[in-house]
Design an enzyme around this catalytic site. Structure first.
Site, PDB file in Angstrom:
ATOM      1  N   HIS A  53      -8.547  -6.060   7.895  1.00 17.05           N
ATOM      2  CA  HIS A  53      -7.601  -5.442   6.966  1.00 17.05           C
ATOM      3  C   HIS A  53      -8.251  -4.920   5.697  1.00 17.05           C
ATOM      4  CE1 HIS A  53      -8.090  -9.443   5.243  1.00 17.05           C
ATOM      5  NE2 HIS A  53      -7.675  -8.941   4.107  1.00 17.05           N
TER       6      HIS A  53
HETATM    7  C1  UD1 Z   1      -4.434  -9.385  -0.048  1.00 13.92           C
HETATM    8  C2  UD1 Z   1      -5.620  -9.900  -0.864  1.00 13.92           C
HETATM    9  C3  UD1 Z   1      -6.811 -10.124   0.056  1.00 13.92           C
HETATM   10  C4  UD1 Z   1      -6.459 -11.007   1.238  1.00 13.92           C
HETATM   11  C5  UD1 Z   1      -5.240 -10.414   1.959  1.00 13.92           C
HETATM   12  C6  UD1 Z   1      -4.823 -11.286   3.129  1.00 13.92           C
HETATM   13  C7  UD1 Z   1      -5.779  -9.033  -3.177  1.00 13.92           C
HETATM   14  C8  UD1 Z   1      -6.539  -8.136  -4.058  1.00 13.92           C
HETATM   15  N1  UD1 Z   1      -6.054  -8.924  -1.851  1.00 13.92           N
HETATM   16  O1  UD1 Z   1      -4.760  -8.096   0.426  1.00 13.92           O
HETATM   17  O2  UD1 Z   1      -7.858 -10.749  -0.683  1.00 13.92           O
HETATM   18  O3  UD1 Z   1      -7.556 -11.099   2.129  1.00 13.92           O
HETATM   19  O4  UD1 Z   1      -4.168 -10.291   1.003  1.00 13.92           O
HETATM   20  O5  UD1 Z   1      -3.648 -10.868   3.695  1.00 13.92           O
HETATM   21  O6  UD1 Z   1      -4.967  -9.794  -3.642  1.00 13.92           O
HETATM   22  N2  UD1 Z   1       2.679  -6.319   3.053  1.00 13.92           N
HETATM   23  C9  UD1 Z   1       3.680  -6.628   3.948  1.00 13.92           C
HETATM   24  N3  UD1 Z   1       4.220  -7.891   3.913  1.00 13.92           N
HETATM   25  C10 UD1 Z   1       3.799  -8.813   3.025  1.00 13.92           C
HETATM   26  C11 UD1 Z   1       2.775  -8.481   2.126  1.00 13.92           C
HETATM   27  C12 UD1 Z   1       2.216  -7.237   2.160  1.00 13.92           C
HETATM   28  O7  UD1 Z   1       4.087  -5.827   4.746  1.00 13.92           O
HETATM   29  O8  UD1 Z   1       4.327  -9.943   3.029  1.00 13.92           O
HETATM   30  C13 UD1 Z   1       2.089  -4.975   3.046  1.00 13.92           C
HETATM   31  C14 UD1 Z   1       2.229  -4.309   1.698  1.00 13.92           C
HETATM   32  O9  UD1 Z   1       3.381  -3.567   1.629  1.00 13.92           O
HETATM   33  C15 UD1 Z   1       0.982  -3.479   1.587  1.00 13.92           C
HETATM   34  C16 UD1 Z   1      -0.031  -4.196   2.464  1.00 13.92           C
HETATM   35  O10 UD1 Z   1       0.680  -5.116   3.261  1.00 13.92           O
HETATM   36  O11 UD1 Z   1       1.177  -2.192   2.114  1.00 13.92           O
HETATM   37  C17 UD1 Z   1      -1.096  -4.856   1.657  1.00 13.92           C
HETATM   38  O12 UD1 Z   1      -0.623  -5.972   0.883  1.00 13.92           O
HETATM   39  P1  UD1 Z   1      -1.330  -6.440  -0.484  1.00 13.92           P
HETATM   40  O13 UD1 Z   1      -0.795  -7.740  -0.900  1.00 13.92           O
HETATM   41  O14 UD1 Z   1      -1.297  -5.343  -1.473  1.00 13.92           O
HETATM   42  O15 UD1 Z   1      -2.855  -6.654  -0.207  1.00 13.92           O
HETATM   43  P2  UD1 Z   1      -3.655  -7.130   1.078  1.00 13.92           P
HETATM   44  O16 UD1 Z   1      -4.366  -5.939   1.586  1.00 13.92           O
HETATM   45  O17 UD1 Z   1      -2.777  -7.913   2.004  1.00 13.92           O
END
Ligand code: UD1
Length: 396
Positions: free
Chosen positions: A235
């Protein structure tokens, strides 16, 4: 003593679970009639768990609380998705209000996500002591948002609890005062050891059925019967945000790797989004020897990892779990903040970046590797107890 500990995103939950258990055990010990604390003025810990809400959906958050037996957070800031600045900014604004009201003695942050950064900065600005669990990890890669989070959090924290000696040494090299650095071991491995037996009871067939993407139903029977399979998780922006890089990896997986070993891939929401945007989603869905699942729970991942012949990953936590379980793995990154998990430091993995030739070469080696569990120093299942001990005995 009052402690607020903070979680925000998926990888935080397995780090906080053993810490909460260690606090509960500490309080229980204090309340026994012959307790050591009696008469010495030692007080139980009043603990508040706060969730920033960065990860909010069931499969990314709630399921982990259930699986790991974490009590529901007393406070949820519900900040949700957003850009980095939005997530960090909104967390800081909301967390400052909580701190003004609760006035804890300590804020405890774990890992390296946006919640870690936002809450450590806010705590220090409010004059509250901050403890960082999993301090000192360094990838040296300033393009990783997590590296920025680690650097700032460690620079500000009063107590830096490290998972390995390389991390302690990183902090010393940066000039951190010796009395702030305590090598306690790896809390992730506390969680692994605590849940190993429970996970072993799960049936792979049930995991597949409960988490399969609807478009994949025709693959259930083939994968449910398999004894040998590999696992993929990916990811990181460095792998999935650039079309050429992500497409090349997907081409190799669908046209080459899966012909040698069928793979199961619990796929992160960010990865799904990018695959659809780059027009490679169909390729993943239609690959016969590749099974895509929704993001799975902690115990489910542990169960699959216990049996996997190989793991391809860009996750930090999985590298550590593979190391202890002995699952041979490739880290699809150019650097790692967890060198202790790599073969050259006595671990189980290869660092291969996202260059397909290197991935291919080391994948062939991986297929011949036997499962050889490794146990770095103090990855013994008791790190969280040492965390509590260090906080309790901390002197400014
Ligand atoms: C975050 C962490 C990363 C960790 C990862 C594990 C930071 C900087 N990064 O990155 O270190 O390895 O989590 O998962 O904090 N989304 C959903 N459902 C959710 C949460 C997120 O669909 O419950 C989607 C969001 O809309 C977004 C994407 O997933 O488009 C990314 O989520 P985000 O929390 O911004 O960062 P990660 O890439 O998950």
């Amino acid at each position: 003593m009052k402690i607020i500990s903070v979680v925000g995103a998926r990888p935080n939950f397995m780090k906080i679970a053993p810490f909460i258990r260690a606090i509960e055990n500490y309080n229980k010990l204090l309340s026994t009639p012959l307790s050591l604390g009696e008469g010495l003025g030692v007080r139980p810990i009043n603990h508040i768990l706060l969730h920033t809400g960065q990860h909010y959906d069931g499969r990314m958050s709630d399921n982990f609380f259930t699986d790991l037996g974490i009590p529901a957070p007393q406070i949820n800031l519900e900040i949700g998705s957003g850009t980095h600045a939005e997530q960090v900014g909104q967390t800081m604004i909301a967390f400052e209000k909580v701190l003004k009201q609760e006035k804890p003695d300590w804020v405890v942050v774990v890992g390296d996500v946006n919640a870690t950064l936002a809450c450590s900065v806010t705590a220090k600005k409010e004059g509250i002591k901050c403890c960082h669990i999993e301090a000192g990890l360094r990838s040296g890669d300033m393009n990783m948002p997590e590296e920025i989070n680690r650097l700032v959090t460690d620079r500000l924290s009063d107590l830096l609890l490290t998972p390995d000696k390389i991390s302690s040494e990183n902090l010393r090299k940066e000039g951190t005062a010796e009395n702030k650095i305590k090598f306690v071991g790896n809390v992730m491995i506390d969680t692994l050891e605590f849940n190993r037996e429970k996970a072993a009871e799960l049936k792979i067939k049930d995991i597949i059925q409960a988490n399969i993407l609807e478009e994949q139903n025709d693959k259930i029977n083939f994968f449910s019967e398999l004894n040998e399979f590999g696992l993929i998780t990916m990811h990181r922006p460095s792998n999935v945000d650039v079309k050429e890089i992500f497409s090349a990896i997907v081409n190799w997986i669908t046209e080459d790797a899966t012909l040698k070993l069928p793979f199961i891939w619990p796929i992160h929401p960010r990865t799904v989004k990018q695959a659809k945007e780059f027009g490679i989603w169909e390729k993943l869905i239609s690959c016969k020897n590749l099974l895509l699942l929704h993001p799975i729970g902690y115990l489910e991942m542990l169960r699959l990892n216990m049996q996997a012949k190989a793991m391809l990953t860009d996750s930090g936590g999985l590298q550590e779990e593979c190391c202890v379980l002995g699952t041979p793995f490739l880290t699809l990154r150019w650097n790692t903040e967890r060198p202790v998990t790599l073969l050259e430091h006595g671990g189980a993995g290869y660092l291969v970046g996202n260059n397909i030739a290197a991935i291919k070469r080391d994948f062939e080696k991986l297929l011949t590797e036997p499962r050889t569990p490794k146990r770095p120093e103090l990855w013994d299942g008791h790190a969280a107890e040492r965390c509590v001990e260090e906080i309790v005995k901390f002197k400014d």
